[in-house]
Structures are given as structure tokens and as C-alpha cells.
Design a protein around this motif. Structure first.
Motif: not given
Length: 174
Positions: A70-79
Motif C-alpha cells: 500500500p501507499t501511505f499519505m501523511p497529512l499535515e498535523a492538525v491542532v
């Protein structure tokens, strides 16, 4: 003389009918026994083990076989400000999407502003206690997964979706 020959011939026919009837009954009993043994041996593994997950797995449709890793897509961290009453609590959440391949990742990127907004809204509805419990994290991951699938139009169909999972890379509650 015709009578003894007729009696002898008449005696042969009932014996051959009885023999034929016995052979037919034996064949039916053997066929029934063989079929019963087949079904018991084939279906007996699930019943003997008593595994409910195995039965549920049979009920679910088969998923598409993966073509590769699979491919992993990290998203920007959210606060996000949390929905706790009486105090101000924050959560910093790092999310990674697991998708089928790079092509799906490119399609998901087209919807990233809407996905990020939905993620922020989903997290801001939670309290600190909900985010700190295992059940709360699992529910949040499922809600975000449903959100991403709906937003991108890649909803689950017959047990398959190219958007496979939501994974937390970090989760800090303050």
C-alpha cells in the motif's frame, strides 16, 4: 410338465426383484452416507472451532487482491480545540492515510482542502476523554475514513475501497 417349469421360472423372478431392490436400497444408503460424511467433514471445522470471526469472514465479500504494497499519505498535523466543557483543551493529531497505490494518492490529494476541513471538524467535536480512550480513537479513525471515502467518491463497495485505512502517527492531548 409345464407347471413345474412355470413354477421354477416364477420363483426366479421374485428373487431377482428382491435382489434388485436390495441393491438399490444399498446404493441409496451408501450415497446418502457419503454425502453426509462429505458435508460433515467439510463444514465441521467452523462448527468445532466455534469461531464467530471465521463465520463473519465467510459472510463478507472478498476484497480485491493488492497489486503491491500500500501507499501511505501523511497529512499535515492538525491542532484543534476540543469540545470539553469548563476548560480549554487542545489536541495535536498526526494522520496518515493508507491507500491502494500512488494513483489513488494523487486522486485523494485533489480533495485535500475538503478532507482537512472535515478532519478538523471531526476532531473538534470530541472531548479529551474520548480521544484518550481506545474506543474513541477507533471511532475517530472510522469517522475520518468514512469522511475521506465520501469526499473523494471512493466509498466502500462490496467490501472494497481504494482508501484502505486511517492511521494515527501522533495524538497529543493537552
Amino acid at each position: 410338465m409345464a407347471e413345474p417349469a412355470a413354477a421354477a421360472a416364477g420363483g426366479e423372478k421374485p428373487k431377482s426383484k428382491k435382489l434388485l431392490l436390495i441393491i438399490i436400497v444399498l446404493l441409496v444408503v451408501l450415497a446418502g452416507g457419503g454425502a453426509a460424511a462429505f458435508f460433515l467433514l467439510k463444514g465441521g471445522h467452523d462448527e468445532e472451532a466455534g469461531d464467530e470471526p471465521a463465520k463473519e469472514a465467510k459472510a463478507k465479500p472478498k476484497k480485491k487482491a493488492p497489486a503491491g504494497p500500500p501507499t501511505f499519505m501523511p497529512l499535515e498535523a492538525v491542532v484543534v480545540n476540543l469540545a470539553d466543557q469548563g476548560s480549554t483543551r487542545y489536541a495535536q493529531v498526526g494522520i496518515t492515510l493508507q491507500v491502494e497505490d500512488a494513483k489513488v494518492a494523487e486522486e485523494v490529494k485533489k480533495f485535500m482542502p475538503a478532507i482537512r476541513n472535515g478532519v478538523l471538524m471531526q476532531i473538534s467535536r470530541r472531548t479529551a476523554d474520548q480521544l484518550l480512550s481506545a474506543e474513541g480513537k477507533e471511532q475517530l479513525a472510522q469517522d475520518i475514513l468514512d469522511l475521506v471515502r465520501t469526499t473523494t467518491g471512493m466509498e466502500e463497495y462490496r467490501g472494497y475501497s481504494p482508501v484502505e485505512a486511517v492511521l494515527f502517527s501522533s495524538l497529543i492531548v493537552q
